[in-house]
Scaffold this motif. Structure first.
Motif, PDB file in Angstrom:
ATOM      1  N   ARG A   1      17.181  27.699  31.332  1.00 28.95           N
ATOM      2  CA  ARG A   1      16.415  26.847  32.131  1.00 28.95           C
ATOM      3  C   ARG A   1      17.334  26.808  33.691  1.00 28.95           C
ATOM      4  NH1 ARG A   1      11.968  24.251  30.398  1.00 28.95           N
ATOM      5  NH2 ARG A   1      11.406  24.498  28.141  1.00 28.95           N
TER       6      ARG A   1
ATOM      7  N   TYR B   1      17.450  22.983  37.523  1.00 31.41           N
ATOM      8  CA  TYR B   1      16.998  22.856  36.081  1.00 31.41           C
ATOM      9  C   TYR B   1      15.631  22.575  36.038  1.00 31.41           C
ATOM     10  CZ  TYR B   1      17.431  21.826  31.214  1.00 31.41           C
ATOM     11  OH  TYR B   1      17.192  21.886  29.860  1.00 31.41           O
TER      12      TYR B   1
ATOM     13  N   PHE C   1      12.822  21.394  33.686  1.00 28.23           N
ATOM     14  CA  PHE C   1      12.621  20.611  32.510  1.00 28.23           C
ATOM     15  C   PHE C   1      11.373  21.094  31.701  1.00 28.23           C
ATOM     16  CE2 PHE C   1      15.285  18.237  35.264  1.00 28.23           C
ATOM     17  CZ  PHE C   1      16.220  17.394  34.401  1.00 28.23           C
ATOM     18  N   SER C   2      11.312  20.825  30.642  1.00 28.38           N
ATOM     19  CA  SER C   2      10.242  21.007  29.733  1.00 28.38           C
ATOM     20  C   SER C   2       9.346  19.834  30.054  1.00 28.38           C
ATOM     21  CB  SER C   2      10.449  21.066  28.244  1.00 28.38           C
ATOM     22  OG  SER C   2       9.142  21.151  27.411  1.00 28.38           O
ATOM     23  N   SER C   3       7.914  19.815  30.518  1.00 33.21           N
ATOM     24  CA  SER C   3       7.178  18.787  30.796  1.00 33.21           C
ATOM     25  C   SER C   3       6.791  18.095  29.606  1.00 33.21           C
ATOM     26  CB  SER C   3       5.909  19.283  31.556  1.00 33.21           C
ATOM     27  OG  SER C   3       5.042  18.177  31.887  1.00 33.21           O
TER      28      SER C   3
ATOM     29  N   THR D   1      11.090  21.102  38.134  1.00 27.64           N
ATOM     30  CA  THR D   1      12.163  21.731  38.497  1.00 27.64           C
ATOM     31  C   THR D   1      13.101  20.575  39.270  1.00 27.64           C
ATOM     32  OG1 THR D   1      11.416  24.056  38.209  1.00 27.64           O
ATOM     33  CG2 THR D   1      13.414  23.541  39.477  1.00 27.64           C
TER      34      THR D   1
ATOM     35  N   CYS E   1      13.215  17.090  43.473  1.00 28.20           N
ATOM     36  CA  CYS E   1      12.523  17.889  42.244  1.00 28.20           C
ATOM     37  C   CYS E   1      11.223  18.381  42.884  1.00 28.20           C
ATOM     38  CB  CYS E   1      11.998  16.707  41.154  1.00 28.20           C
ATOM     39  SG  CYS E   1      13.445  16.071  40.408  1.00 28.20           S
TER      40      CYS E   1
END
Length: 433
Positions: A300, A349, A351-353, A362, A387
């Motif tokens: 990621r 990075y 991220f997993s939502s 991101t 982000c």
């Protein structure tokens, strides 16, 4: 269609039998022969009509479509890429975007007094397509203060999937497609060495982990160096600065370690060389740039590092300072140092939502710096913490920008002098793709 026609004929024949049941056998047979002959003729007509129509299965309902931008894409205007359609089903994709900005600037008194501002960022239209290996890609943009082409080229894809593009295409230099993750970009963009588009011909190919770009650009994208209404930064003619870009060559080579794995790292080098035509002296100077970069995507994480340098050596008239040159874009102009080094360090990075309504999150920190070889000038720096959030066709950037001696931030300058204080800006960019 044939089955339906035959069913209709047999239905009519059955009705005829029922209607003549009261007649004698000879009369019935005679009438039925007449009905059969009429129905045969009708069936032939129906079949002829059916054969002249395209079969339902052959209708291509996807030849023209409106693509939705993936939330996983960098929404920094990657519009030149397209999926290769089937050779038997060529088509053109028509797309676009509508974006708005919400901004709070601490260096503008009115922005502080109003507690922020908002307005149209851009409305754009895109066309991408392929027919028998011939390619087309174009984008036009509408801003509140100008309209301009972003890119537009036609190309051809060879059997080895290498391409040649002719027209206004992205200049291959440094990290591609963007040397940043945020909506405001970084120093390389504002000195014309990132996301730059010029008029010429470009060849690109991929040989396993090796990537090669070679290009020749005759001039900047508009062929009008007096017009700053453009998307990418180029030399412009204004006042005593009468320089423009001509006859530019680019070469970019890169190698990707771990290609196809979950951890890919691209290492590359780029060079650029061209001439500077001065309309006041009718002479040509020289310019050059070079960079090395790393773009690593492991799991990621994404790490981008780049170091580069550039130099302008114009043939200005006597009395004109050649330690600065003038660039223009977005309906404005400013001076930059003629000789400087550029540094880029970006970290992101994905991220997993945790929410099904959100496709991607991101977050990043992008930093870039311009070290000027110019007496009495402060270096320029910009750092963006933010982000990018994707949700279906919506893509939103939330950026907190700190800038020191950068254009559009107080009295910042990429040339002489400038503002040596850090200025901040909160920028929210919301777009529908």
């Amino acid at each position: 269609m044939k089955v339906q026609a035959k069913a209709a004929v047999f239905g009519c024949l059955f009705a005829a039998l029922c209607s003549h049941s009261a007649l004698s056998d000879d009369e019935t047979v005679a009438l039925l022969k007449q009905e059969i002959e009429l129905l045969k003729a009708r069936l032939e007509v129906l079949e002829q009509r059916n054969s002249s129509m395209p079969a339902v299965e052959s209708l291509d309902l996807t030849a023209v479509s409106v693509p939705q931008r993936s939330a996983a894409e960098s929404a920094l205007e990657q519009s030149t890429s397209q999926e290769k359609p089937e050779e038997t089903s060529p088509g053109v994709e028509v797309g676009g975007a509508l974006r708005f900005n919400v901004v709070y600037r601490d260096d503008v008194e009115a922005s502080e007094g109003k507690r922020g501002e908002s307005g149209l960022d851009v409305f754009r239209l895109n066309i991408d397509g392929e027919l028998n290996n011939f390619l087309i890609s174009a984008e036009y943009r509408f801003y509140s203060y100008m309209n301009t082409i972003h890119h537009g080229w036609i190309g051809y894809e060879f059997e080895d999937e290498s391409q040649i593009q002719f027209g206004i295409s992205q200049v291959p230099f440094g990290i591609l497609p963007y040397a940043s993750h945020n909506a405001w970009y970084g120093v390389p963009y504002y000195v014309g060495l990132a996301d730059d588009y010029d008029m010429g011909v470009k060849y690109l190919r991929q040989d396993g982990p090796w990537s090669t770009h070679l290009a020749f650009y005759k001039n900047e994208e508009l062929n009008d160096a007096s017009n700053p209404d453009r998307y990418s930064y180029d030399l412009v003619r204004e006042g005593d600065q009468q320089n423009e870009e001509v006859n530019q060559v680019n070469a970019r080579f890169a190698y990707t370690f771990g290609l196809g794995s979950s951890c890919e790292t691209e290492l590359g080098a780029s060079v650029e060389a061209g001439q500077i035509y001065n309309s006041a002296t009718d002479e040509r100077g020289e310019r050059s740039a070079a960079a090395v970069h790393m773009d690593s995507r492991c799991g990621r994480w994404n790490v981008q590092l780049q170091g580069g340098t550039y130099q302008y050596d114009p043939e200005d008239p006597v009395g004109v300072d050649d330690q600065v040159v003038r660039l223009g874009a977005f309906a404005g102009t400013y001076d930059i140092a003629s000789d400087a080094d550029i540094w880029v360090a970006n970290l992101a990075y994905n991220f997993s939502s945790p929410w099904k309504q959100i496709d991607s999150i991101t977050c990043y920190n992008d930093y870039s710096r311009l070290n000027k070889d110019l007496d009495g000038a402060s270096d320029s720096q910009i750092n963006t913490l933010g982000c990018a959030i994707g949700s279906g066709p919506l893509f939103t950037y939330i950026d907190y920008i700190l800038a020191k001696n950068m254009p559009f931030f107080g009295g910042g300058s990429l040339g002489y002098g400038g503002d040596d204080d850090w200025e901040s800006r909160l920028n929210i960019n919301i777009g529908y793709y």
